[in-house]
Scaffold this motif. Sequence first.
Motif, PDB file in Angstrom:
ATOM      1  N   ALA A   1     -85.557  -9.444  38.326  1.00 28.90           N
ATOM      2  CA  ALA A   1     -84.586 -10.536  38.237  1.00 28.90           C
ATOM      3  C   ALA A   1     -85.160 -11.781  37.565  1.00 28.90           C
ATOM      4  O   ALA A   1     -84.399 -12.683  37.201  1.00 28.90           O
ATOM      5  CB  ALA A   1     -84.065 -10.903  39.626  1.00 28.90           C
ATOM      6  N   VAL A   2     -86.482 -11.853  37.391  1.00 27.60           N
ATOM      7  CA  VAL A   2     -87.089 -13.016  36.731  1.00 27.60           C
ATOM      8  C   VAL A   2     -87.261 -12.789  35.234  1.00 27.60           C
ATOM      9  O   VAL A   2     -87.834 -13.633  34.541  1.00 27.60           O
ATOM     10  CB  VAL A   2     -88.452 -13.345  37.380  1.00 27.60           C
ATOM     11  N   ASP A   3     -86.747 -11.662  34.713  1.00 26.79           N
ATOM     12  CA  ASP A   3     -86.871 -11.375  33.278  1.00 26.79           C
ATOM     13  C   ASP A   3     -86.199 -12.433  32.429  1.00 26.79           C
ATOM     14  O   ASP A   3     -86.751 -12.884  31.416  1.00 26.79           O
ATOM     15  CB  ASP A   3     -86.258 -10.004  32.955  1.00 26.79           C
ATOM     16  N   LEU A   4     -84.996 -12.844  32.812  1.00 31.42           N
ATOM     17  CA  LEU A   4     -84.240 -13.787  31.990  1.00 31.42           C
ATOM     18  C   LEU A   4     -84.958 -15.129  31.901  1.00 31.42           C
ATOM     19  O   LEU A   4     -85.066 -15.715  30.809  1.00 31.42           O
ATOM     20  CB  LEU A   4     -82.833 -13.957  32.559  1.00 31.42           C
ATOM     21  N   ALA A   5     -85.467 -15.626  33.032  1.00 30.50           N
ATOM     22  CA  ALA A   5     -86.187 -16.897  33.012  1.00 30.50           C
ATOM     23  C   ALA A   5     -87.463 -16.791  32.179  1.00 30.50           C
ATOM     24  O   ALA A   5     -87.819 -17.733  31.455  1.00 30.50           O
ATOM     25  CB  ALA A   5     -86.516 -17.337  34.438  1.00 30.50           C
ATOM     26  N   SER A   6     -88.156 -15.662  32.249  1.00 33.32           N
ATOM     27  CA  SER A   6     -89.376 -15.474  31.461  1.00 33.32           C
ATOM     28  C   SER A   6     -89.064 -15.474  29.969  1.00 33.32           C
ATOM     29  O   SER A   6     -89.770 -16.109  29.169  1.00 33.32           O
ATOM     30  CB  SER A   6     -90.057 -14.164  31.865  1.00 33.32           C
ATOM     31  N   ALA A   7     -87.995 -14.758  29.572  1.00 31.31           N
ATOM     32  CA  ALA A   7     -87.621 -14.709  28.163  1.00 31.31           C
ATOM     33  C   ALA A   7     -87.158 -16.076  27.660  1.00 31.31           C
ATOM     34  O   ALA A   7     -87.473 -16.483  26.534  1.00 31.31           O
ATOM     35  CB  ALA A   7     -86.527 -13.660  27.951  1.00 31.31           C
ATOM     36  N   ILE A   8     -86.414 -16.808  28.491  1.00 32.64           N
ATOM     37  CA  ILE A   8     -85.956 -18.139  28.102  1.00 32.64           C
ATOM     38  C   ILE A   8     -87.134 -19.088  27.909  1.00 32.64           C
ATOM     39  O   ILE A   8     -87.168 -19.904  26.974  1.00 32.64           O
ATOM     40  CB  ILE A   8     -84.971 -18.694  29.142  1.00 32.64           C
ATOM     41  N   SER A   9     -88.138 -18.999  28.783  1.00 26.75           N
ATOM     42  CA  SER A   9     -89.297 -19.890  28.651  1.00 26.75           C
ATOM     43  C   SER A   9     -90.082 -19.587  27.381  1.00 26.75           C
ATOM     44  O   SER A   9     -90.570 -20.511  26.712  1.00 26.75           O
ATOM     45  CB  SER A   9     -90.197 -19.752  29.883  1.00 26.75           C
ATOM     46  N   ILE A  10     -90.198 -18.312  27.013  1.00 31.61           N
ATOM     47  CA  ILE A  10     -90.889 -17.946  25.769  1.00 31.61           C
ATOM     48  C   ILE A  10     -90.123 -18.470  24.560  1.00 31.61           C
ATOM     49  O   ILE A  10     -90.700 -19.055  23.634  1.00 31.61           O
ATOM     50  CB  ILE A  10     -91.074 -16.428  25.696  1.00 31.61           C
TER      51      ILE A  10
END
Length: 469
Positions: free
Chosen positions: A365-374
Amino acid sequence: MAKAKTVFVCQECGYESPKWMGRCPGCQNWNTLVEETIRPAVPSSGLSAAPASKPSRLSEVLLEEEPRIKTEMAELNRVLGGGVVPASLTLVGGDPGIGKSTLLLQTSDQLARGGHKVLYISGEESVRQTKMRATRLGVSSDALYVLAETDIRQIEGHLESVQPEIMIIDSIQTIYNSDLSSAPGSISQVKECTAYLLRLAKQRGIAIFIVGHVTKNGALAGPRTLEHMVDTVLYFEGERHHTFRILRAVKNRFGSTNEMGVFEMKEGGLAEVANPSEIFLQERAKGAAGSAIAASIEGTRPLLVEVQALVTPTSFGNPRHMAAGLDNHRMSLLMAVLEKRVGLLLQNQDAYINVAGGVKLDEPAVDLASAISIASSFNNSPTKVTDVFIGEVGLTGEVRRVSRIEQRVNEAYKLGFTRVFVPQKNLGGWTPPDGVSLIGIESLSQAIRLALGSEKETMPEPEFYPTDL
């Protein structure tokens, strides 16, 4: 009389060899094989003793509510599954100096003040040294008994006189059985003493806590079978130079293994953190590119953490990708999706990603936040301070649904976030709190465009078709 034999046992993994070798074939470590003596087996007389117990029909076993001994630390009770279970054996592991002895000494005082008789056995400190540490922590209870002993036989003798309900061994590497010729802390001694304590816990109904040191690789010292022998395995994590400590349940026969407790090391000992989300977010820099807020679930608790990313052109032939708090392979997967499906040119960029506060996250579930931060760091475009990102990212660039979406959104609402990006499939069937705006996301490129305020799209959006056609 049978002749005693000797074997060489690896002190890291428990591998046994009839001869000495410089490198262990099991764990590939050097100079870890130590000679130990095997006691000859005593021949049986051929007569079996009468069993002390008899089998019972499962349908005839009366099921009563499992008794629990509550401590004053709600965080510890949560990780244990509701409290201390009588007649259980719990192993607490962690790095040296992380606070294992402090946690157990404070817990002993709380249980003793609650009317339970506690015996604290230290194999590393004298009674006076334990008293000095207890005075610093403000521990002084008449029902708390302290003993400095390392012989397992002598410890059993003291149980007859004290009759405790809870017993704490600090640490298992210092306890030895005189029937074995190997040194304390060896594989044979650790296994034998742990099995001995397990029998005492079950026969006498005592809740026993044992402290286990960890190796340089982060694993509990001793063989992996040690974790299978006990009822509960707790890991105390954190950096010695940081104040926050995290207690995790790796194994728990009486509760969930996904629970997490957060503590703060202060001058007077460990203090529990009731709202870790607020603690992890209080030092977030506003307006900084490469930061995104993720809503994760740790056991029964929703947790909001800051995911930070730094993307910079590489000065080497091959770019470096490093992750702290997240799976490094998952990070590489997300960068591949960003390059292929979104069109970000990351093949010549160094990328570093970190979860602030030292928390380790392993759910999708933290994939989206990780991709947004990159993407935020790559475009040098910050996200809004009121945004939270929830969702799993697939290889085709789609954002997939996650579980327990209501708890995640409610936690974001408590901390003042007003806009939450959620998978489109998670919308419907429930009502969000007033003041929270939900944005349904179908693709990663759509999320980046809405979150970073960029109208420029380098790749066309994929088309998603209903699966029920």
